[in-house]
Motif scaffolding. Structure first.
Motif, PDB file in Angstrom:
ATOM      1  N   UNK A  23       0.820  -1.208   0.000  1.00 33.89           N
ATOM      2  CA  UNK A  23       0.000   0.000   0.000  1.00 33.89           C
ATOM      3  C   UNK A  23       0.852   1.255   0.000  1.00 33.89           C
ATOM      4  N   UNK A  24       2.102   1.150   0.417  1.00 37.03           N
ATOM      5  CA  UNK A  24       2.919   2.338   0.603  1.00 37.03           C
ATOM      6  C   UNK A  24       3.687   2.661  -0.672  1.00 37.03           C
ATOM      7  N   UNK A  25       4.441   3.774  -0.632  1.00 33.09           N
ATOM      8  CA  UNK A  25       5.277   4.151  -1.777  1.00 33.09           C
ATOM      9  C   UNK A  25       6.689   3.608  -1.641  1.00 33.09           C
ATOM     10  N   UNK A  26       7.194   2.971  -2.682  1.00 30.34           N
ATOM     11  CA  UNK A  26       6.508   2.640  -3.934  1.00 30.34           C
ATOM     12  C   UNK A  26       5.510   1.505  -3.710  1.00 30.34           C
ATOM     13  N   UNK A  27       4.450   1.468  -4.515  1.00 27.84           N
ATOM     14  CA  UNK A  27       3.421   0.466  -4.254  1.00 27.84           C
ATOM     15  C   UNK A  27       3.633  -0.826  -5.040  1.00 27.84           C
ATOM     16  N   UNK A  28       4.609  -0.856  -5.929  1.00 28.62           N
ATOM     17  CA  UNK A  28       5.059  -2.106  -6.544  1.00 28.62           C
ATOM     18  C   UNK A  28       6.508  -2.312  -6.128  1.00 28.62           C
ATOM     19  N   UNK A 294       4.646   5.304  -7.681  1.00 30.67           N
ATOM     20  CA  UNK A 294       4.109   5.842  -6.431  1.00 30.67           C
ATOM     21  C   UNK A 294       2.702   6.412  -6.666  1.00 30.67           C
ATOM     22  N   UNK A 295       1.985   6.640  -5.545  1.00 28.99           N
ATOM     23  CA  UNK A 295       0.701   7.346  -5.561  1.00 28.99           C
ATOM     24  C   UNK A 295       0.673   8.336  -4.410  1.00 28.99           C
ATOM     25  N   UNK A 296       0.139   9.519  -4.662  1.00 31.66           N
ATOM     26  CA  UNK A 296      -0.176  10.458  -3.588  1.00 31.66           C
ATOM     27  C   UNK A 296      -1.481  11.182  -3.921  1.00 31.66           C
ATOM     28  N   UNK A 297      -2.132  11.673  -2.904  1.00 35.41           N
ATOM     29  CA  UNK A 297      -3.376  12.410  -3.099  1.00 35.41           C
ATOM     30  C   UNK A 297      -3.106  13.755  -3.758  1.00 35.41           C
ATOM     31  N   UNK A 310       3.241  17.158  -2.658  1.00 39.91           N
ATOM     32  CA  UNK A 310       4.511  16.872  -1.993  1.00 39.91           C
ATOM     33  C   UNK A 310       4.628  15.353  -1.842  1.00 39.91           C
ATOM     34  N   UNK A 311       5.640  14.731  -2.421  1.00 43.23           N
ATOM     35  CA  UNK A 311       5.746  13.272  -2.366  1.00 43.23           C
ATOM     36  C   UNK A 311       5.829  12.739  -0.938  1.00 43.23           C
ATOM     37  N   UNK A 312       5.217  11.585  -0.713  1.00 41.71           N
ATOM     38  CA  UNK A 312       5.278  10.936   0.590  1.00 41.71           C
ATOM     39  C   UNK A 312       5.751   9.498   0.431  1.00 41.71           C
ATOM     40  N   UNK A 313       6.233   8.932   1.527  1.00 40.11           N
ATOM     41  CA  UNK A 313       6.521   7.499   1.576  1.00 40.11           C
ATOM     42  C   UNK A 313       5.275   6.716   1.964  1.00 40.11           C
ATOM     43  N   UNK A 314       4.412   7.327   2.759  1.00 41.84           N
ATOM     44  CA  UNK A 314       3.210   6.640   3.241  1.00 41.84           C
ATOM     45  C   UNK A 314       2.243   6.325   2.117  1.00 41.84           C
ATOM     46  N   UNK A 315       2.154   7.206   1.131  1.00 37.63           N
ATOM     47  CA  UNK A 315       1.248   6.937   0.029  1.00 37.63           C
ATOM     48  C   UNK A 315      -0.196   7.130   0.423  1.00 37.63           C
ATOM     49  N   UNK A 316      -1.083   6.309  -0.131  1.00 34.37           N
ATOM     50  CA  UNK A 316      -2.521   6.473   0.082  1.00 34.37           C
ATOM     51  C   UNK A 316      -3.133   5.147   0.516  1.00 34.37           C
ATOM     52  N   UNK A 317      -4.411   5.202   0.888  1.00 40.15           N
ATOM     53  CA  UNK A 317      -5.130   4.001   1.280  1.00 40.15           C
ATOM     54  C   UNK A 317      -4.887   3.637   2.736  1.00 40.15           C
ATOM     55  N   UNK A 318      -5.756   2.802   3.255  1.00 37.43           N
ATOM     56  CA  UNK A 318      -5.636   2.345   4.636  1.00 37.43           C
ATOM     57  C   UNK A 318      -4.833   1.045   4.690  1.00 37.43           C
ATOM     58  N   UNK A 319      -4.038   0.899   5.742  1.00 36.67           N
ATOM     59  CA  UNK A 319      -3.329  -0.348   5.994  1.00 36.67           C
ATOM     60  C   UNK A 319      -4.061  -1.121   7.075  1.00 36.67           C
ATOM     61  N   UNK A 320      -4.369  -2.368   6.804  1.00 33.91           N
ATOM     62  CA  UNK A 320      -5.022  -3.197   7.803  1.00 33.91           C
ATOM     63  C   UNK A 320      -4.059  -3.510   8.935  1.00 33.91           C
TER      64      UNK A 320
END
Length: 448
Positions: A23-28, A294-297, A310-320
């Motif tokens: 889910x995080x950056x990078x997401x692949x 990567x993905x960011x909002x 502004x680029x993030x490492x956390x990225x988007x979406x929820x982590x279970x």
């Protein structure tokens, strides 16, 4: 030479593994990916990136971009990504020069139940000049199988194809080659319906490429990478027409702070939220021709201008909370006492670890979904030569304590489980800190 061969083998193994991504950056993280085009089809998001591989003897040009095929990835939540494997490969396209390793940035669009995958590469036939041409592969599903057309699109010379289907049903193809061009497509999506137009209202100094065009509230946005100084930044221009004239409006993402020379992107609206898909060289920090998506909002101001991302490492979406949470893709990090490092510098696809040097160190990871059913334990994959104690809180340094984990001394990675002292349902940020001055390293955290 041996190191180069081993590196290539690791890439191949990563590609064969497929399966889920993060889910995080990078997401692949199981292969190098770049130039992501994101599309929503039937309630699911599909990302069509290019696929970097390291050069090897007989495989591309050393020190340059080496790309032989395309994968497609999909997700229902922008968090859990599935690799659907190779959809187009260079030596199975009739018009492509064999072993050219130049399958650059693609796009994919749906029309009348068919999926059209546009990709640039080097042709066998150079009668009409050297350089790239753009072809199309067609499928009945977004994951393929895609069947390449026998010839590239006539009259198109360049890279970075992008397709817009306007509200009136007219389709447009955009691409770049020194300038950025646009042209109407025929209903069959395989041929130009008119001569190309040069979108000449853009900056004349510095490389421009990678167009991505979309419409929002009657305004057409042309977004593109531009080398204004030394590396690419993402800029945008607007118009009331799909083919301009466009007016340059500003920058939507600054140059890479670490010097990654390229950036290439797409934008997607999903459930009333916009997202920017782009790339960086996270998994190859010393070589910017092996990149990762990567993905960011992304947000629009009331006047329609784009707020700079502004680029993030956390990225988007929820982590279970029940899955492995990679703290190294943090939302916030202490100014001292904490650092991020690769787990294995010989195989960076294994990802990163969070290193707590002393009890000044902490990390915060936002967007953890704990659900409604009480969870009872927390597990860390950690290592601490002298032993250490790790404190886990919710919602910041003064938030409620979830639990405390004692990591036994030793030089190997171990999974350490401890009971939770409290539980709070819902979505929270996770705050993890060291309570001891002896170093401790954490790979991931998981709750059960």
């Amino acid at each position: 030479m041996l190191k180069q061969r081993l590196s290539y083998i690791l890439v191949v193994l990563g590609c064969l593994m497929g399966g889920a991504a993060e889910a995080q950056n990078p997401f692949i993280t199981n292969q190098f990916t770049a130039d992501p085009t994101a599309r929503a089809f039937n309630g699911r998001v599909y990302v069509y990136p290019s696929h970097d591989i390291p050069a090897a003897p007989g495989r591309g040009r050393a020190g340059w971009f080496v790309m032989e095929d395309y994968h497609v990835f999909s997700s229902a939540n922008l968090t859990d990504w599935t690799d659907h494997g190779v959809i187009v490969t260079q030596n199975k396209v009739p018009w492509v020069k064999p072993d050219s390793y130049s399958m650059w940035a693609p796009d994919c669009i749906e029309r009348n139940g068919k999926y059209y995958f546009y990709f640039p590469t080097t042709p066998k036939d150079t009668t009409n000049g050297k350089g790239f041409t753009i072809g199309v592969a067609v499928a009945d599903r977004p994951t393929g199988p895609f069947v390449p057309q026998p010839l590239p699109i006539k009259g198109v010379h360049g890279i970075d194809p992008n397709v817009l289907i306007d509200k009136d049903g007219q389709a447009y193809l955009y691409w770049s080659q020194d300038n950025i061009y646009g042209a109407k497509l025929k209903e069959n999506m395989l041929e130009l319906a008119a001569e190309p137009v040069t979108l000449g209202e853009l900056p004349t100094k510095g490389l421009k490429e990678g167009p991505y065009v979309f419409e929002r509230k009657g305004t057409y946005y042309l977004t593109y990478p531009h080398v204004a100084n030394k590396t690419e930044r993402l800029e945008y221009a607007t118009s009331k027409s799909p083919l301009g004239p466009f007016t340059v409006k500003g920058v939507l993402m600054d140059e890479s702070p670490t010097g990654c020379w390229t950036n290439h992107h797409s934008l997607l609206e999903l459930n009333n939220q916009w997202y920017l898909f782009y790339h960086h060289n996270d998994l190859s920090p010393n070589f910017d021709k092996n990149r990762s998506v990567r993905i960011d909002s992304l947000f629009f101001e009331p006047d329609g201008s784009i707020r700079k991302v502004v680029p993030t490492l956390r990225g988007v979406g929820l982590s279970s909370a029940k899955q492995k949470i990679q703290l190294d893709r943090y939302s916030r990090l202490s100014a001292s006492g904490t650092s991020i490092a690769f787990l294995d510098t010989a195989n960076k696809f294994q990802g990163w670890k969070t290193v707590f040097a002393n009890k000044q160190g902490w990390v915060q990871y936002n967007g953890v979904a704990f659900g409604k059913q009480p969870l009872k334990t927390v597990t860390l994959r950690a290592t601490a030569a002298a032993g250490a104690t790790v404190l886990i809180r919710l919602d910041g340094a003064t938030g409620p304590v979830l639990g405390q984990v004692s990591v036994p001394k030793g030089g190997k990675w171990q999974e350490v489980k401890a009971p939770l002292s409290a539980f709070r349902p819902g979505t929270h940020s996770l705050f993890v800190a060291s309570k001891t001055d002896s170093p401790v390293e954490i790979d991931w955290v998981r709750f059960e």
